[in-house]
Design an enzyme around this catalytic site. Structure first.
Site, mmCIF file in Angstrom:
data_model
loop_
_atom_site.group_PDB
_atom_site.id
_atom_site.type_symbol
_atom_site.label_atom_id
_atom_site.label_comp_id
_atom_site.label_asym_id
_atom_site.label_seq_id
_atom_site.Cartn_x
_atom_site.Cartn_y
_atom_site.Cartn_z
ATOM 1 N N GLU A 269 14.515 2.846 19.561
ATOM 2 C CA GLU A 269 13.773 4.106 19.666
ATOM 3 C C GLU A 269 13.351 4.355 21.102
ATOM 4 O O GLU A 269 12.745 3.476 21.702
ATOM 5 C CB GLU A 269 12.558 4.065 18.748
ATOM 6 C CG GLU A 269 12.953 4.020 17.286
ATOM 7 C CD GLU A 269 11.763 4.084 16.324
ATOM 8 O OE1 GLU A 269 10.626 4.283 16.768
ATOM 9 O OE2 GLU A 269 11.991 3.924 15.121
ATOM 10 N N ARG B 55 0.815 -1.219 0.000
ATOM 11 C CA ARG B 55 0.000 0.000 0.000
ATOM 12 C C ARG B 55 0.850 1.271 0.000
ATOM 13 O O ARG B 55 0.650 2.168 -0.813
ATOM 14 C CB ARG B 55 -0.887 -0.039 1.251
ATOM 15 C CG ARG B 55 -1.675 1.208 1.508
ATOM 16 C CD ARG B 55 -2.500 1.017 2.759
ATOM 17 N NE ARG B 55 -3.383 -0.115 2.586
ATOM 18 C CZ ARG B 55 -4.582 -0.049 2.019
ATOM 19 N NH1 ARG B 55 -5.051 1.115 1.599
ATOM 20 N NH2 ARG B 55 -5.321 -1.117 1.882
ATOM 21 N N ILE B 56 1.842 1.361 0.912
ATOM 22 C CA ILE B 56 2.613 2.607 1.019
ATOM 23 C C ILE B 56 3.540 2.761 -0.189
ATOM 24 O O ILE B 56 3.623 3.838 -0.785
ATOM 25 C CB ILE B 56 3.404 2.663 2.344
ATOM 26 C CG1 ILE B 56 2.432 2.638 3.525
ATOM 27 C CG2 ILE B 56 4.286 3.915 2.402
ATOM 28 C CD1 ILE B 56 3.085 2.572 4.900
ATOM 29 N N ASP C 76 13.569 7.974 9.294
ATOM 30 C CA ASP C 76 12.548 8.372 10.269
ATOM 31 C C ASP C 76 12.469 7.372 11.410
ATOM 32 O O ASP C 76 11.863 7.657 12.432
ATOM 33 C CB ASP C 76 11.193 8.448 9.544
ATOM 34 C CG ASP C 76 10.063 8.887 10.463
ATOM 35 O OD1 ASP C 76 10.260 9.890 11.185
ATOM 36 O OD2 ASP C 76 9.000 8.238 10.469
ATOM 37 N N ASP D 258 9.279 -6.720 -4.573
ATOM 38 C CA ASP D 258 8.347 -7.155 -3.525
ATOM 39 C C ASP D 258 8.126 -8.644 -3.722
ATOM 40 O O ASP D 258 7.589 -9.060 -4.742
ATOM 41 C CB ASP D 258 7.017 -6.406 -3.646
ATOM 42 C CG ASP D 258 6.123 -6.673 -2.443
ATOM 43 O OD1 ASP D 258 5.535 -5.711 -1.930
ATOM 44 O OD2 ASP D 258 6.011 -7.842 -2.016
ATOM 45 N N HIS E 1 10.522 9.172 14.085
ATOM 46 C CA HIS E 1 9.410 8.247 13.772
ATOM 47 C C HIS E 1 8.082 9.004 13.692
ATOM 48 O O HIS E 1 7.124 8.712 14.422
ATOM 49 C CB HIS E 1 9.329 7.129 14.822
ATOM 50 C CG HIS E 1 8.566 5.926 14.337
ATOM 51 N ND1 HIS E 1 8.811 4.648 14.772
ATOM 52 C CD2 HIS E 1 7.543 5.805 13.444
ATOM 53 C CE1 HIS E 1 7.978 3.792 14.189
ATOM 54 N NE2 HIS E 1 7.194 4.483 13.373
ATOM 55 N N ILE E 2 8.050 9.968 12.762
ATOM 56 C CA ILE E 2 6.848 10.802 12.611
ATOM 57 C C ILE E 2 6.067 10.476 11.342
ATOM 58 O O ILE E 2 5.136 11.189 10.986
ATOM 59 C CB ILE E 2 7.203 12.309 12.597
ATOM 60 C CG1 ILE E 2 8.275 12.604 11.529
ATOM 61 C CG2 ILE E 2 7.654 12.773 13.975
ATOM 62 C CD1 ILE E 2 8.485 14.089 11.253
ATOM 63 N N GLY E 3 6.470 9.387 10.665
ATOM 64 C CA GLY E 3 5.830 9.068 9.385
ATOM 65 C C GLY E 3 4.308 9.075 9.467
ATOM 66 O O GLY E 3 3.624 9.621 8.606
ATOM 67 N N ALA E 4 3.782 8.484 10.522
ATOM 68 C CA ALA E 4 2.325 8.349 10.636
ATOM 69 C C ALA E 4 1.672 9.581 11.243
ATOM 70 O O ALA E 4 0.449 9.648 11.344
ATOM 71 C CB ALA E 4 2.012 7.131 11.507
HETATM 72 C C1 MLT Z 1 2.854 2.279 12.176
HETATM 73 O O1 MLT Z 1 3.298 1.149 12.381
HETATM 74 O O2 MLT Z 1 1.663 2.469 11.923
HETATM 75 C C2 MLT Z 1 3.737 3.468 12.245
HETATM 76 O O3 MLT Z 1 5.066 3.135 12.258
HETATM 77 C C3 MLT Z 1 3.371 4.371 13.349
HETATM 78 C C4 MLT Z 1 3.558 3.828 14.706
HETATM 79 O O4 MLT Z 1 4.279 2.883 14.938
HETATM 80 O O5 MLT Z 1 2.942 4.368 15.622
#
Ligand code: MLT
Length: 315
Positions: free
Chosen positions: A263, A151-152, A258, A171, A281-284
């Site tokens: 972490e 998806r991403i 990220d 993939d 880790h701000i991707g989401a």
């Molecule tokens: C996820 O797994 O959806 C993202 O990395 C965000 C998170 O871990 O909170």
């Protein structure tokens, strides 16, 4: 005693509603406090986590009333889903809700590194006006290699195509004749071919046993001279020592990461390098994605606790 425990910073209108309906213990730092976490789990029927809380078999076993584990995000690498299944505990999560935010961050990294925006910003804020020092390159015409074309990866491809990039992807779960490959005019290639060909390599695989350190010395050595590496997936997919060495040697022109092997990471690592962008880790973390994520998991927690069918169950 709490019915629902929330161990990390998970908030919004959907969480407010849940708190009105159930006894909720909400503590963004609870994941760090093992004693309080275990004490709360002695009673709780639901636990809501992000990625910091390790929901291990041991934790699940010491929670006699637990009915549902809710992961406010897509990755389930911190939840022992097999142990949950063995004990009849439902796992709900948000597999789609933050994909776009992650894809947009990956694109942001690519644009930033193509034009050295952060470095130019810092230099200009320092009182300089060094126009000729910041001659970048264009994304148009470059090859983007997507490792993981789910998806991403596909969302990144769709947007990168609009910038005129050529898409190649690896993939192992996606057949080369899948309709989306054709639609995005992508070429499915071997991992090695991707590394040797791509100008930008962006990683979008989940953390599994066989993706741990998928990128190590051999893979960074195989990458095209001057390539750019981007990781918005999971830190453990990358051997950080190997990445550091490739950046020091300038065999990679630049990287943006990220996510980290640990972490939060220990101090120091990557701080001395100018050719790496690091974010926490701000991707989401877009407002929109978090609204979707929190609504999905809170609705599913409520569903399980009231005997309804949850929507996003991990099976
Ligand atoms: C996820 O797994 O959806 C993202 O990395 C965000 C998170 O871990 O909170």
């Amino acid at each position: 005693m709490p019915d629902v425990i929330v161990t990390e910073n998970i908030s919004g209108p959907a969480m407010d509603s849940l708190q009105q309906e159930f006894q909720v213990l909400w503590d963004a730092m609870l994941w760090k406090d093992t004693d309080r976490l275990e004490a709360a789990l002695a009673e709780a029927r639901a636990i809501v986590v992000r990625n910091q809380t390790q929901v291990t078999e041991e934790l699940i076993t010491m929670s006699p009333n637990l009915r549902v584990i809710a992961r406010a995000g897509a990755g389930l690498d911190n939840v022992d889903t097999e142990a949950a299944a063995r004990r009849g505990v439902t796992v709900v999560y948000a597999p789609r809700e933050n994909s776009l935010a992650v894809a947009e961050l990956a694109l942001g990294f690519m644009l930033n590194l193509a034009r050295d925006i952060t470095a130019a910003h810092n230099d200009t804020k320092g009182g300089n006006w060094n126009r000729s020092q910041f001659v970048g390159s264009e994304l148009s015409g470059k090859t983007l290699g997507l490792v993981g074309f789910g998806r991403i990866g596909q969302m990144v491809a769709r947007r990168a195509k609009a910038f005129g990039m050529k898409i190649i992807a690896f993939d192992k779960f996606l057949p080369a004749d899948a309709p989306v490959v054709n639609e995005l005019e992508a070429a499915m290639v071997s991992f090695n071919e991707l590394l040797q060909t791509a100008d930008y390599v962006s990683c979008h695989v989940p953390l599994l046993e066989d993706t741990r350190h998928l990128f190590s010395v051999e893979q960074f050595n195989a990458m095209k001279e001057g390539a750019v590496f981007i990781n918005t997936s999971r830190g453990e997919v990358v051997d950080e020592d190997a990445l550091y060495d490739a950046l020091v040697a300038n065999s990679l022109r630049a990287a943006a990461i990220d996510v980290r092997e640990t972490e939060p990471p220990g101090p120091g690592r990557f701080d001395d390098l100018d050719n790496v962008l690091v974010t926490p880790h701000i991707g989401a973390f877009s407002i929109e994605a978090q609204q979707r994520v929190v609504t999905t998991v809170c609705n599913d927690v409520r569903a399980v606790l009231t005997g309804e069918d949850p929507v996003s169950v991990f099976v």
